[in-house]
Design an enzyme around this catalytic site. Structure first.
Site, mmCIF file in Angstrom:
data_model
loop_
_atom_site.group_PDB
_atom_site.id
_atom_site.type_symbol
_atom_site.label_atom_id
_atom_site.label_comp_id
_atom_site.label_asym_id
_atom_site.label_seq_id
_atom_site.Cartn_x
_atom_site.Cartn_y
_atom_site.Cartn_z
ATOM 1 N N LEU A 233 1.055 -1.514 -0.625
ATOM 2 C CA LEU A 233 -0.019 0.319 0.203
ATOM 3 C C LEU A 233 0.745 1.561 -0.150
ATOM 4 O O LEU A 233 0.238 2.385 -0.857
ATOM 5 C CB LEU A 233 -1.017 0.172 1.479
ATOM 6 C CG LEU A 233 -2.122 -0.985 1.358
ATOM 7 C CD1 LEU A 233 -2.342 -0.974 3.138
ATOM 8 C CD2 LEU A 233 -2.928 -1.516 0.633
ATOM 9 N N GLY B 167 12.417 -11.542 11.744
ATOM 10 C CA GLY B 167 13.236 -11.239 10.699
ATOM 11 C C GLY B 167 13.554 -9.898 11.312
ATOM 12 O O GLY B 167 13.478 -9.177 12.481
ATOM 13 N N GLY B 168 13.747 -8.851 9.711
ATOM 14 C CA GLY B 168 14.155 -7.895 10.306
ATOM 15 C C GLY B 168 13.238 -6.660 10.353
ATOM 16 O O GLY B 168 13.175 -5.958 11.590
ATOM 17 N N ALA B 169 11.108 -7.187 10.336
ATOM 18 C CA ALA B 169 10.396 -6.025 11.736
ATOM 19 C C ALA B 169 9.900 -6.761 12.945
ATOM 20 O O ALA B 169 10.675 -6.297 13.819
ATOM 21 C CB ALA B 169 9.108 -6.845 10.738
ATOM 22 N N ARG C 88 10.130 -20.170 12.886
ATOM 23 C CA ARG C 88 10.218 -21.518 12.281
ATOM 24 C C ARG C 88 11.519 -21.611 12.410
ATOM 25 O O ARG C 88 12.417 -22.939 12.717
ATOM 26 C CB ARG C 88 10.042 -21.059 11.253
ATOM 27 C CG ARG C 88 10.237 -22.081 10.582
ATOM 28 C CD ARG C 88 9.526 -22.107 8.591
ATOM 29 N NE ARG C 88 10.528 -20.651 8.391
ATOM 30 C CZ ARG C 88 9.951 -20.687 7.206
ATOM 31 N NH1 ARG C 88 8.865 -20.896 6.328
ATOM 32 N NH2 ARG C 88 10.348 -19.373 6.268
ATOM 33 N N LYS D 250 15.658 -6.461 4.397
ATOM 34 C CA LYS D 250 16.095 -6.012 5.882
ATOM 35 C C LYS D 250 16.982 -5.744 6.744
ATOM 36 O O LYS D 250 17.390 -5.159 7.215
ATOM 37 C CB LYS D 250 14.423 -5.285 6.843
ATOM 38 C CG LYS D 250 13.452 -4.752 6.832
ATOM 39 C CD LYS D 250 12.071 -4.394 7.349
ATOM 40 C CE LYS D 250 11.114 -4.030 7.362
ATOM 41 N NZ LYS D 250 10.161 -3.862 7.302
ATOM 42 N N GLY E 265 -2.079 -3.907 11.305
ATOM 43 C CA GLY E 265 -0.829 -3.309 11.258
ATOM 44 C C GLY E 265 -0.863 -1.739 10.468
ATOM 45 O O GLY E 265 0.216 -1.256 10.018
ATOM 46 N N TYR F 183 -1.189 -5.654 7.320
ATOM 47 C CA TYR F 183 -2.329 -4.835 7.130
ATOM 48 C C TYR F 183 -3.366 -5.098 6.313
ATOM 49 O O TYR F 183 -3.732 -4.358 6.454
ATOM 50 C CB TYR F 183 -1.396 -3.363 7.041
ATOM 51 C CG TYR F 183 -0.605 -3.794 6.039
ATOM 52 C CD1 TYR F 183 0.806 -3.320 6.164
ATOM 53 C CD2 TYR F 183 -0.967 -3.678 4.967
ATOM 54 C CE1 TYR F 183 1.410 -3.365 5.620
ATOM 55 C CE2 TYR F 183 0.303 -3.678 3.621
ATOM 56 C CZ TYR F 183 1.451 -3.224 3.897
ATOM 57 O OH TYR F 183 2.484 -3.745 3.117
ATOM 58 N N ASP G 259 10.671 1.393 11.699
ATOM 59 C CA ASP G 259 9.342 0.445 12.124
ATOM 60 C C ASP G 259 9.521 0.881 13.568
ATOM 61 O O ASP G 259 7.885 0.616 13.935
ATOM 62 C CB ASP G 259 10.357 -0.826 11.539
ATOM 63 C CG ASP G 259 9.642 -1.180 10.418
ATOM 64 O OD1 ASP G 259 8.753 -0.900 9.431
ATOM 65 O OD2 ASP G 259 10.542 -2.173 9.418
ATOM 66 N N ARG H 147 17.762 -18.651 13.851
ATOM 67 C CA ARG H 147 17.636 -16.594 13.066
ATOM 68 C C ARG H 147 16.551 -16.072 14.969
ATOM 69 O O ARG H 147 17.661 -14.932 15.408
ATOM 70 C CB ARG H 147 16.447 -16.457 13.147
ATOM 71 C CG ARG H 147 16.993 -15.322 11.542
ATOM 72 C CD ARG H 147 16.536 -15.438 10.460
ATOM 73 N NE ARG H 147 16.016 -13.846 9.677
ATOM 74 C CZ ARG H 147 15.482 -14.418 9.203
ATOM 75 N NH1 ARG H 147 14.549 -14.551 8.229
ATOM 76 N NH2 ARG H 147 15.354 -12.548 7.901
HETATM 77 P P1 NAP Z 1 11.460 -11.272 6.861
HETATM 78 O O1 NAP Z 1 12.560 -10.274 7.621
HETATM 79 O O2 NAP Z 1 12.119 -11.799 5.172
HETATM 80 O O3 NAP Z 1 11.437 -11.828 8.388
HETATM 81 C C1 NAP Z 1 10.033 -12.929 8.091
HETATM 82 C C2 NAP Z 1 10.106 -13.631 9.125
HETATM 83 O O4 NAP Z 1 8.608 -13.999 8.921
HETATM 84 C C3 NAP Z 1 10.970 -14.459 9.789
HETATM 85 O O5 NAP Z 1 10.937 -14.675 11.095
HETATM 86 C C4 NAP Z 1 10.598 -15.954 8.947
HETATM 87 O O6 NAP Z 1 10.821 -17.172 9.300
HETATM 88 C C5 NAP Z 1 8.802 -16.038 8.964
HETATM 89 N N1 NAP Z 1 8.270 -16.518 8.120
HETATM 90 C C6 NAP Z 1 7.763 -16.302 6.635
HETATM 91 N N2 NAP Z 1 7.514 -17.049 6.096
HETATM 92 C C7 NAP Z 1 6.779 -18.158 7.831
HETATM 93 C C8 NAP Z 1 5.907 -19.421 7.095
HETATM 94 N N3 NAP Z 1 5.574 -19.974 5.338
HETATM 95 N N4 NAP Z 1 6.179 -20.097 8.084
HETATM 96 C C9 NAP Z 1 6.699 -19.260 9.350
HETATM 97 N N5 NAP Z 1 7.378 -18.231 9.822
HETATM 98 C C10 NAP Z 1 7.576 -17.746 8.096
HETATM 99 O O7 NAP Z 1 10.412 -9.820 6.784
HETATM 100 P P2 NAP Z 1 10.019 -8.150 8.057
HETATM 101 O O8 NAP Z 1 10.361 -7.227 6.745
HETATM 102 O O9 NAP Z 1 10.693 -8.722 8.882
HETATM 103 O O10 NAP Z 1 8.566 -8.073 7.482
HETATM 104 C C11 NAP Z 1 7.603 -9.316 8.149
HETATM 105 C C12 NAP Z 1 6.319 -9.347 7.991
HETATM 106 O O11 NAP Z 1 5.524 -7.686 8.240
HETATM 107 C C13 NAP Z 1 5.654 -8.690 6.438
HETATM 108 O O12 NAP Z 1 4.309 -9.273 6.438
HETATM 109 C C14 NAP Z 1 5.533 -7.449 6.445
HETATM 110 O O13 NAP Z 1 4.413 -6.698 5.490
HETATM 111 C C15 NAP Z 1 5.287 -7.074 8.068
HETATM 112 N N6 NAP Z 1 5.611 -5.798 8.544
HETATM 113 C C16 NAP Z 1 4.555 -4.414 8.562
HETATM 114 C C17 NAP Z 1 5.144 -3.303 9.035
HETATM 115 C C18 NAP Z 1 3.824 -2.714 9.052
HETATM 116 O O14 NAP Z 1 4.505 -1.536 9.929
HETATM 117 N N7 NAP Z 1 2.428 -2.987 9.212
HETATM 118 C C19 NAP Z 1 6.087 -3.334 9.406
HETATM 119 C C20 NAP Z 1 7.060 -4.572 9.048
HETATM 120 C C21 NAP Z 1 6.576 -5.113 7.942
HETATM 121 P P3 NAP Z 1 11.780 -17.819 9.050
HETATM 122 O O15 NAP Z 1 13.177 -17.127 10.264
HETATM 123 O O16 NAP Z 1 12.103 -19.293 9.118
HETATM 124 O O17 NAP Z 1 12.455 -17.971 7.514
#
Ligand code: NAP
Length: 281
Positions: free
Chosen positions: A15, A127-129, A150, A65, A238, A217, A101, A154
């Site tokens: 978005l 992860g990053g968030a 998972r 991230k 979110g 979100y 964030d 990490r």
């Molecule tokens: P990221 O760095 O790639 O981290 C993703 C995390 O989710 C990792 O811990 C990963 O686990 C886990 N994961 C992913 N797919 C999975 C699955 N199928 N089953 C179990 N665990 C799974 O991504 P990110 O940047 O942190 O973003 C994560 C989410 O937060 C996204 O949906 C993003 O849109 C949302 N977000 C929203 C906001 C907001 O302002 N509302 C801000 C930031 C992020 P592994 O370590 O095992 O791979």
């Protein structure tokens, strides 16, 4: 004309273009926010593209991230502490990594009148968030944190860096049993957004009376939040965090106050449209 890019993969349901382009228009800037789908192996080249004259900066999202840190010239103190970057700003010919964030998350809790001081938190994801959320809770003086992920290694490395900066915080990794004591549960995984909108990341039952926050979100009402509500929890979606982190990024790129209300309205309109389009493709 300047461009601001969003680096991530996949970017299908973002978005941010609607939110930031509305903000640029409202500020009278001839700027454009552009999706830049970036597979892992192209991240370095994508960052190099940001050095061109016509680029004013970038956002970084899933899954880059943490990885993007390697290709930047410097980091703000906050981004260095967190170890993750969601915003890149240009200062002269340097690319500086920032993290908005953390601010967006805390501001969204504040909007909901939730004070995380003393909280017994659970973070789903590492992860990053998750890094930003974990540091936000630690800096707001939460009393304990359980990180469930998972990939356990990490979660452990997040626990180690967090523990170095916040030795007073009680940190546990991958212990589902701790869920029952939690009073603040945060999903930072993408589970719940398309194509996994029928899934929930919750590995157990929701404790009664907890605050449950979903960073996802889209859709606005995820299965995670619906289940939490049914269990008597207070829920926060979110979208508020998205707008607050976006407003902070806008101010870093442009040096101007963000037109926050315009950003809220544009984001909510784009959310309604995208929800409709995903439900009735
Ligand atoms: P990221 O760095 O790639 O981290 C993703 C995390 O989710 C990792 O811990 C990963 O686990 C886990 N994961 C992913 N797919 C999975 C699955 N199928 N089953 C179990 N665990 C799974 O991504 P990110 O940047 O942190 O973003 C994560 C989410 O937060 C996204 O949906 C993003 O849109 C949302 N977000 C929203 C906001 C907001 O302002 N509302 C801000 C930031 C992020 P592994 O370590 O095992 O791979």
């Amino acid at each position: 004309m300047k461009q601001v890019f969003l680096l991530g993969d996949p970017l299908g349901h973002s978005l941010s273009p609607a939110m930031q382009n509305a903000a640029f228009r409202a500020a009278g800037l001839d700027w454009e926010y552009v999706l830049y789908e970036t597979p892992r192996e192209e991240l370095r080249a994508a960052v190099a593209r940001l050095r061109a004259e016509d680029c004013a900066g970038a956002n970084v999202t899933i899954p880059h991230k943490e990885a993007v840190v390697e290709w930047l010239d410097d980091l703000s103190d906050g981004a260095r502490r967190i170890g993750a970057v969601n915003t890149i700003v240009k200062r002269g010919d340097k690319l500086i990594g920032e993290n908005t964030d953390l601010y967006g998350f805390l501001q969204s809790l504040r909007d909901a009148d939730v004070d995380p001081r003393g909280a017994r938190g659970v973070i789903l994801g590492a992860g990053g968030a998750a890094h930003a959320v974990a540091f936000a809770l630690a800096e707001a003086e939460a009393s304990s944190l359980v990180i469930l992920n998972r990939t356990e290694s990490r979660a452990r490395s997040l626990a180690v860096v967090l523990g170095k900066h916040h030795p007073q915080l009680e940190i546990t990794v991958n212990r589902n049993g701790a869920l029952g004591r939690a009073n603040l549960i945060v999903n930072t995984t993408p589970i719940g957004m398309p194509p996994r909108e029928d899934q929930s990341p919750m590995p157990g039952t929701f404790p009664r009376g907890a605050v449950v926050f979903d960073l996802v979100y889209l859709p606005a009402q995820t299965r995670f939040l619906r289940d939490a509500e049914r269990a008597g929890a207070r829920t926060i979606g979110g979208i508020g965090m998205l707008v607050h982190q976006g407003a902070a990024a806008f101010e870093l790129w442009t040096g101007r106050d963000a037109p926050t209300q315009v950003m809220v309205e544009a984001t909510e309109a784009a959310l309604r449209e995208t929800e409709h389009a995903t439900r009735y493709p």
